[in-house]
Design an enzyme around this catalytic site. Structure first.
Site, PDB file in Angstrom:
ATOM      1  N   LYS A 279       0.844  -1.204   0.000  1.00  0.00           N
ATOM      2  CA  LYS A 279       0.000   0.000   0.000  1.00  0.00           C
ATOM      3  C   LYS A 279       0.882   1.258   0.000  1.00  0.00           C
ATOM      4  O   LYS A 279       2.096   1.163   0.148  1.00  0.00           O
ATOM      5  CB  LYS A 279      -0.919   0.005   1.219  1.00  0.00           C
ATOM      6  CG  LYS A 279      -1.675  -1.285   1.460  1.00  0.00           C
ATOM      7  CD  LYS A 279      -2.905  -1.456   0.584  1.00  0.00           C
ATOM      8  CE  LYS A 279      -3.525  -2.820   0.841  1.00  0.00           C
ATOM      9  NZ  LYS A 279      -4.764  -3.076   0.159  1.00  0.00           N
TER      10      LYS A 279
HETATM   11  C1  LIG Z   1      -5.620  -4.117   0.846  1.00  0.00           C
HETATM   12  C2  LIG Z   1      -7.086  -4.040   0.809  1.00  0.00           C
HETATM   13  C3  LIG Z   1      -7.887  -4.358   1.915  1.00  0.00           C
HETATM   14  C4  LIG Z   1      -7.377  -4.834   3.259  1.00  0.00           C
HETATM   15  O1  LIG Z   1      -6.263  -5.573   3.241  1.00  0.00           O
HETATM   16  P1  LIG Z   1      -5.470  -6.216   4.464  1.00  0.00           P
HETATM   17  O2  LIG Z   1      -4.560  -7.135   3.749  1.00  0.00           O
HETATM   18  O3  LIG Z   1      -6.428  -6.897   5.353  1.00  0.00           O
HETATM   19  O4  LIG Z   1      -4.744  -5.122   5.178  1.00  0.00           O
HETATM   20  C5  LIG Z   1      -9.252  -4.193   1.793  1.00  0.00           C
HETATM   21  N1  LIG Z   1      -9.816  -3.764   0.661  1.00  0.00           N
HETATM   22  C6  LIG Z   1      -9.082  -3.457  -0.430  1.00  0.00           C
HETATM   23  C7  LIG Z   1      -9.780  -2.946  -1.642  1.00  0.00           C
HETATM   24  C8  LIG Z   1      -7.697  -3.609  -0.398  1.00  0.00           C
HETATM   25  O5  LIG Z   1      -6.982  -3.330  -1.484  1.00  0.00           O
END
Ligand SMILES: *Cc1c(COP(=O)(O)O)cnc(C)c1O
Length: 377
Positions: free
Chosen positions: A186
């Protein structure tokens, strides 16, 4: 013919001496969890996005789950959402035995098609969970209008969109409650982690309690007053997040530069459509997803395989959620239900994308893509 000149990963976190120093500092204190770095990270994150409260948790999925619970969504309720997303945005609805009701996407933004929402509303609809896909906010003015007219709530999955803006307002604060994620791919990372953001003090208190086994808040006796979880994030992770947040302007600027370089170079490649950005949106680039015009799934998969064999890592962003085996089996979904989502799921490719992607690496990726496409057509 294809020989590996470079290895270019799909994503790569950027960890500097600042991150290392902040993490080491925590390690020389006794406060490894529920300590001062948690409070500081939450305060800085809330300030950055312009929300009254931020509640940090151990993943974006946990943040979404608590958002669903905090809004009182439960068994038999329906939540309108998109099938073109990471599976967590839909799974979080199932955790509470509510039902995700999918609506197809807009072919330009790849976000939920707001025009198609009202036909899917029912007596049981409690909320719309919209995703700011790939760092491009959804159409929140029209989502707000629908939500107000039908008295339902808006959940913003802004897990891919920290720092993005819609008409000057920050992602995460566009719905009634927002969720961020800090996995290493991210915009900023805490290793694993996430956060809920809201202006509502009661929702904030509820999330803090549910994060920590349902404990009462601010009460010395600390009784367990509701069902809760261990969704805590450690202060070690928060220290990492604090360093990343301190550098966020530089991080987002760098990502914008990488996206601009891709766009410029991809102009020379036939059969490829770069991602578009709506005029009311300030993008926060999460990934760089291109479309192959007129390609079949088989062709697209061959392109990905050949790029991989040149050391260029690519991603399938996203496989439609309704066609995942679990969703097919549990809900009887099949091909043809969401044609735009399915078409995009077949012809998109996520190219390598991260802060420190060099011009030479971008050129290597684009040149590889051009050669592979030429050889296949
Ligand atoms: C990354 C992401 C999440 C949550 O991800 P985690 O791996 O649980 O931190 C939720 N929704 C979207 C659209 C994502 O890209």
């Amino acid at each position: 013919m294809s020989q590996v000149e470079m290895y270019v990963p799909l994503s790569r976190p950027e960890i500097t001496d600042l991150e290392r120093a902040y993490v080491l500092e925590v390690l020389s204190t006794p406060d490894l969890s529920l300590g001062p770095k948690l409070a500081e990270f939450e305060k800085k994150l809330a300030e950055y996005v312009g929300a009254r409260h931020a509640i940090a948790v151990n993943s974006g999925t946990s943040a979404l789950h608590l958002a669903i619970r905090a809004l009182g969504i439960g068994e038999g309720d329906e939540v309108i959402t998109t099938p073109f997303s990471f599976v967590a945005s839909s799974n979080c609805i199932l955790f509470e035995r509510a039902r995700p009701v999918f609506v197809d996407i807009d072919p330009d933004t790849l976000n939920i098609d707001v025009e198609a929402i009202e036909a899917k509303l029912s007596e049981r609809t409690k909320a719309i969970l919209a995703v700011d896909l790939f760092g491009h906010p959804a159409d929140w003015a029209r989502l707000r209008d629908i939500a107000d007219r039908h008295r339902i709530q808006l959940i913003e999955d802004s897990c891919e969109a920290l720092g993005a803006e819609y008409r000057g307002t920050q992602a995460g604060t566009l719905g009634d409650i927002g969720a961020f994620a800090f996995y290493p791919n991210k915009q900023i990372t805490t290793g694993e982690g996430g956060a809920i953001v809201t202006d509502d003090p009661e929702i904030a208190a509820l999330c803090r309690s549910m994060r920590n086994q349902g404990r009462s808040i601010g009460d010395e006796a600390a009784r367990h007053v509701r069902l809760g979880y261990n969704y805590r994030i450690s202060d070690i992770n928060c220290a990492l997040g604090l360093a990343q947040l301190e550098r966020i302007d530089e991080i987002l600027m760098r990502r914008t530069e990488v996206a601009a370089r891709y766009r410029e170079r991809l102009d020379e490649v036939n059969g490829v459509e770069p991602p578009g950005v709506s005029p009311e949106v300030k993008m926060s680039w999460f990934v760089y997803v291109i479309r192959l015009t007129g390609a079949s799934r088989r062709e697209r998969d061959r392109v990905i395989d050949r790029l991989e064999s040149r050391g260029i890592s690519c991603g399938h962003y996203f496989q439609p959620i309704h066609l995942e085996p679990f969703y097919r089996n549990a809900f009887g979904h099949r091909e043809g239900e969401f044609p735009v989502t399915e078409a995009m799921g077949e012809r998109t490719i996520a190219l390598p994308f991260y802060n420190r992607l060099t011009e030479a690496e971008i050129d290597y990726v684009v040149e590889g893509l051009r050669e592979v496409l030429t050889s296949l057509r």
